[in-house]
Design an enzyme around this catalytic site. Structure first.
Site, PDB file in Angstrom:
ATOM      1  N   VAL A  46     -10.925  -0.880  -7.244  1.00  0.00           N
ATOM      2  CA  VAL A  46      -9.987  -1.192  -8.325  1.00  0.00           C
ATOM      3  C   VAL A  46      -8.894  -2.132  -7.823  1.00  0.00           C
ATOM      4  O   VAL A  46      -8.530  -2.109  -6.643  1.00  0.00           O
ATOM      5  CB  VAL A  46      -9.369   0.093  -8.924  1.00  0.00           C
TER       6      VAL A  46
ATOM      7  N   ARG B 292      -2.251  -8.422  -7.397  1.00  0.00           N
ATOM      8  CA  ARG B 292      -1.336  -7.274  -7.497  1.00  0.00           C
ATOM      9  C   ARG B 292      -0.478  -7.344  -8.761  1.00  0.00           C
ATOM     10  O   ARG B 292      -0.019  -6.326  -9.256  1.00  0.00           O
ATOM     11  CB  ARG B 292      -0.429  -7.203  -6.273  1.00  0.00           C
TER      12      ARG B 292
ATOM     13  N   ASP C 168      -6.258   7.443  -2.556  1.00  0.00           N
ATOM     14  CA  ASP C 168      -7.713   7.379  -2.464  1.00  0.00           C
ATOM     15  C   ASP C 168      -8.153   8.534  -1.579  1.00  0.00           C
ATOM     16  O   ASP C 168      -8.247   9.662  -2.025  1.00  0.00           O
ATOM     17  CB  ASP C 168      -8.136   6.013  -1.924  1.00  0.00           C
TER      18      ASP C 168
ATOM     19  N   ASP D  82       0.863   3.215  -5.086  1.00  0.00           N
ATOM     20  CA  ASP D  82       0.025   2.761  -6.191  1.00  0.00           C
ATOM     21  C   ASP D  82      -1.230   3.600  -6.364  1.00  0.00           C
ATOM     22  O   ASP D  82      -1.662   3.845  -7.481  1.00  0.00           O
ATOM     23  CB  ASP D  82      -0.342   1.283  -6.031  1.00  0.00           C
TER      24      ASP D  82
ATOM     25  N   ASP E 201      -4.702  -4.560  -4.755  1.00  0.00           N
ATOM     26  CA  ASP E 201      -5.105  -5.943  -4.527  1.00  0.00           C
ATOM     27  C   ASP E 201      -6.608  -6.131  -4.388  1.00  0.00           C
ATOM     28  O   ASP E 201      -7.351  -5.207  -4.089  1.00  0.00           O
ATOM     29  CB  ASP E 201      -4.424  -6.492  -3.268  1.00  0.00           C
TER      30      ASP E 201
ATOM     31  N   LYS F 266      -8.000   8.427  -7.192  1.00  0.00           N
ATOM     32  CA  LYS F 266      -9.428   8.188  -7.390  1.00  0.00           C
ATOM     33  C   LYS F 266     -10.151   9.512  -7.580  1.00  0.00           C
ATOM     34  O   LYS F 266      -9.834  10.512  -6.941  1.00  0.00           O
ATOM     35  CB  LYS F 266     -10.025   7.452  -6.189  1.00  0.00           C
TER      36      LYS F 266
ATOM     37  N   GLY G  40       1.671  -2.467  -2.391  1.00  0.00           N
ATOM     38  CA  GLY G  40       1.023  -2.028  -3.612  1.00  0.00           C
ATOM     39  C   GLY G  40       1.894  -1.282  -4.594  1.00  0.00           C
ATOM     40  O   GLY G  40       1.741  -1.436  -5.802  1.00  0.00           O
TER      41      GLY G  40
END
Length: 189
Positions: A167, A179, A116, A113, A173, A144, A55
Site C-alpha cells: 500500500v 506520500r 505492519d 502511518d 511510499d 495490515k 510516513g
C-alpha cells in the site's frame, strides 16, 4: 542507502497498476474518530507526541489538529527510524534522528502511518522505555490484516485496516514517492 531517482520505478506506472483502497473522505473520518478516545485517555495531561518520520507526517498533522480542537495540548517532537530506506522490504533498523525531548517520567504517544509486522514500532517503543517514559501508546493510521505482527506490539488507536498488500499514499511510499497522495492505494496483484 537512498534510492537513486533514476532507478526507482515511476509513480505514474504504479498508479496505473493500482486501485484506490481508501479515499480522502474516509481517511478524514477515521482520523476524526481516533481523536476522541485519545483526548479522553490523555485528559489533563500534555503527552509527548512523537511523529515517526517520514510516513506519519500527513497523518500526525491532521490528528494533532483534531486533538487540538478537542482541547488536548501536545508537546511535539519527532523521530526517524527506518527499516526500509527507500526499498519495499525491511532490513536492519537505522536511526536517522532521535527526539530531543526528555521522555523520563512522561507519557508518550507514538504516531505512525502503518503498523505492519511491528519491528520498527517495537524498537522505538523499547527505546522510549529505556529513556524512562512511563507510558507509551501507539496511534496508527492503518494496520495490515495478517497474523505476522509481533506478539507484544499493537496499536492502541487505529484509524483503518488495510489488506495485506503493498500500500502507498497518505504518508506511505512507493520507492519514496507518493506520500502526498490524498488516498491509500494498493498495487494490483
Amino acid at each position: 542507502m537512498a534510492v537513486q531517482i533514476s532507478k526507482r520505478p515511476p509513480l505514474a506506472q504504479a498508479l496505473a497498476n493500482a486501485e484506490l483502497l481508501v479515499d480522502k473522505t474516509t481517511i478524514d473520518q477515521a482520523i476524526a474518530g481516533m481523536a476522541a478516545p485519545i483526548a479522553r485517555d490523555y485528559a489533563g495531561e500534555v503527552p509527548v507526541y512523537l511523529t515517526i518520520m517520514h510516513g506519519a507526517l500527513p497523518f500526525a498533522g491532521q490528528l494533532a489538529l483534531e486533538l487540538g480542537a478537542l482541547g488536548l495540548d501536545l508537546e511535539f517532537d519527532y523521530l526517524h527510524a527506518t527499516r526500509y530506506r527507500g526499498e519495499n522490504t525491511g532490513g536492519e533498523l537505522v536511526w536517522k534522528h532521535r527526539p530531543a525531548t526528555a521522555l523520563y517520567g512522561r507519557r508518550v504517544l507514538l504516531v505512525d502511518d502503518i503498523l505492519d509486522e511491528g519491528y520498527t514500532l517495537a524498537a522505538v517503543k523499547q527505546w522510549c522505555l529505556e529513556q524512562g517514559a512511563t507510558d507509551i501508546r501507539i496511534a496508527a493510521l492503518t494496520t495490515k490484516q495478517h497474523d505476522r505482527c509481533l506478539p507484544d506490539i499493537c496499536a492502541d488507536y487505529v484509524g483503518l485496516q488495510v489488506p495485506d498488500r503493498y500500500v502507498f499514499g497518505y504518508g506511505m511510499d512507493y520507492y519514496e514517492q507518493g506520500r502526498n497522495l490524498p488516498g491509500i492505494y494498493a498495487l494490483k496483484d
